[in-house]
Design an enzyme around this catalytic site. Structure first.
Site, short mmCIF file in Angstrom:
data_model
loop_
_atom_site.label_atom_id
_atom_site.label_comp_id
_atom_site.label_asym_id
_atom_site.label_seq_id
_atom_site.Cartn_x
_atom_site.Cartn_y
_atom_site.Cartn_z
N GLU A 50 0.82 -1.21 0.00
CA GLU A 50 0.00 0.00 0.00
C GLU A 50 0.86 1.26 0.00
OE1 GLU A 50 -3.07 0.23 -0.56
OE2 GLU A 50 -3.69 -1.85 -0.35
N TYR A 130 -6.91 5.77 4.58
CA TYR A 130 -7.06 4.74 3.56
C TYR A 130 -6.15 3.55 3.83
CZ TYR A 130 -6.04 1.92 -0.40
OH TYR A 130 -5.81 0.81 -1.17
N ASP A 148 -10.20 5.13 -1.34
CA ASP A 148 -9.23 5.91 -2.10
C ASP A 148 -9.96 6.65 -3.21
OD1 ASP A 148 -9.83 3.98 -3.99
OD2 ASP A 148 -7.75 3.40 -4.37
N CYS A 197 -18.40 -2.02 -18.15
CA CYS A 197 -18.54 -2.00 -16.69
C CYS A 197 -19.62 -2.97 -16.21
CB CYS A 197 -18.88 -0.59 -16.23
SG CYS A 197 -19.06 -0.45 -14.43
#
Length: 290
Positions: A50, A130, A148, A197
């Site tokens: 991360e 986050y 995020d 999508c």
């Protein structure tokens, strides 16, 4: 488009939300990129990924993450490493202060153990909301939304609820990954990709996303003209024991060097030698200022 937060969702809203979430989860299980940090629940490995992924492309991070974990496989190993070596291994990933804060966080973990929820993780150096939520979700299974910019974009375009409301209670970690994956690969800032999508049938913004125009050519600063570029060049030179950049304006180098010293990444000895700050005496190399 955004959901109307002033009214309670109807049963139809809740049904549409559940169907959209299920569709995205199904798509993610079929199409997710095979990234190595998704195959572990080790909080240290996840934290390293991360931190590396902050403003650095995935393709560049994968080999660097694998090499980092091979060299320092645990938080304790990183905590015990020379600061000089840590910064040297970070060169090219940008924002070198992230490496320093990562090592500082691991020193606390090596001493006190891992916090197992987002609230505890946020108390570690350099761990923001986050990152704390991501580690808590992926490593410890906490039902917390990892929010995020990708997740915010998905939530706003779907208009079916906030990131927290979209989080399914039975599989929050997979949803966090799926929402980030959708925003990174299909529902992107500059290319909505509605026709590809999985949430298209339920999305309030489908085929109606307004893409902001890019800045006019020549109006954005080139990376090579930025202070970040000069700082990276200096850190690379010091950790590799080479000369400071002599192909850059001396005033730019001096300003960037002063900032690195001020930020605690480097130190300048009385004899004019620049070294990595925080290293044990005699363990790090240095380079004289020109």
């Amino acid at each position: 488009m955004r959901a109307d937060a002033s009214r309670a969702p109807s049963l139809d809203d809740l049904r549409r939300r559940d169907e959209a979430v299920a569709a995205v989860l199904g798509w993610y299980r079929r199409a997710a990129r095979n990234l190595p940090w998704r195959r572990t629940r080790d909080p240290y490995a996840i934290l390293v990924s991360e931190v590396m992924l902050q403003q650095t492309q995935v393709a560049r991070v994968v080999p660097r993450w694998e090499a980092w974990l091979e060299r320092w496989p645990t938080a304790a190993a990183l905590a015990d490493a020379e600061r000089h070596d840590v910064l040297g291994a970070w060169v090219g990933l940008g924002y070198n202060s992230r490496a320093v804060r990562l090592q500082d966080a691991c020193a606390i973990v090596a001493r006190d153990g891992w916090p197992t929820d987002a609230a505890g993780l946020r108390r570690l150096p350099g761990v923001g909301p986050y990152t704390a939520a991501a580690v808590a979700s992926f490593a410890f299974g906490e039902a917390v939304a990892a929010v995020d910019t990708n997740v915010v974009r998905i939530s706003e375009r779907l208009a079916l609820g906030t990131p927290e409301e979209l989080l399914p209670p039975d599989d929050p970690a997979t949803w966090n990954q799926a929402a980030m994956e959708l925003g990174a690969t299909i529902c992107r800032a500059r290319d909505a990709g509605c026709e590809r999508c999985p949430a298209e049938p339920w999305c309030a913004s489908a085929h109606a996303v307004e893409i902001r125009p890019r800045a006019a050519p020549g109006t954005r600063e080139r990376f090579e003209d930025s202070t970040r570029y000069v700082r990276g060049r200096i850190v690379a030179a010091v950790t590799q024991g080479g000369p400071l950049p002599d192909d850059l304006d001396a005033e730019r180098v001096e300003r960037a060097l002063a900032g690195l010293v001020r930020d605690g990444l480097l130190r300048r000895d009385q004899d004019g030698v620049v070294r990595v700050a925080g290293g044990r005496e005699g363990a790090d190399s240095g380079q004289a200022v020109r």
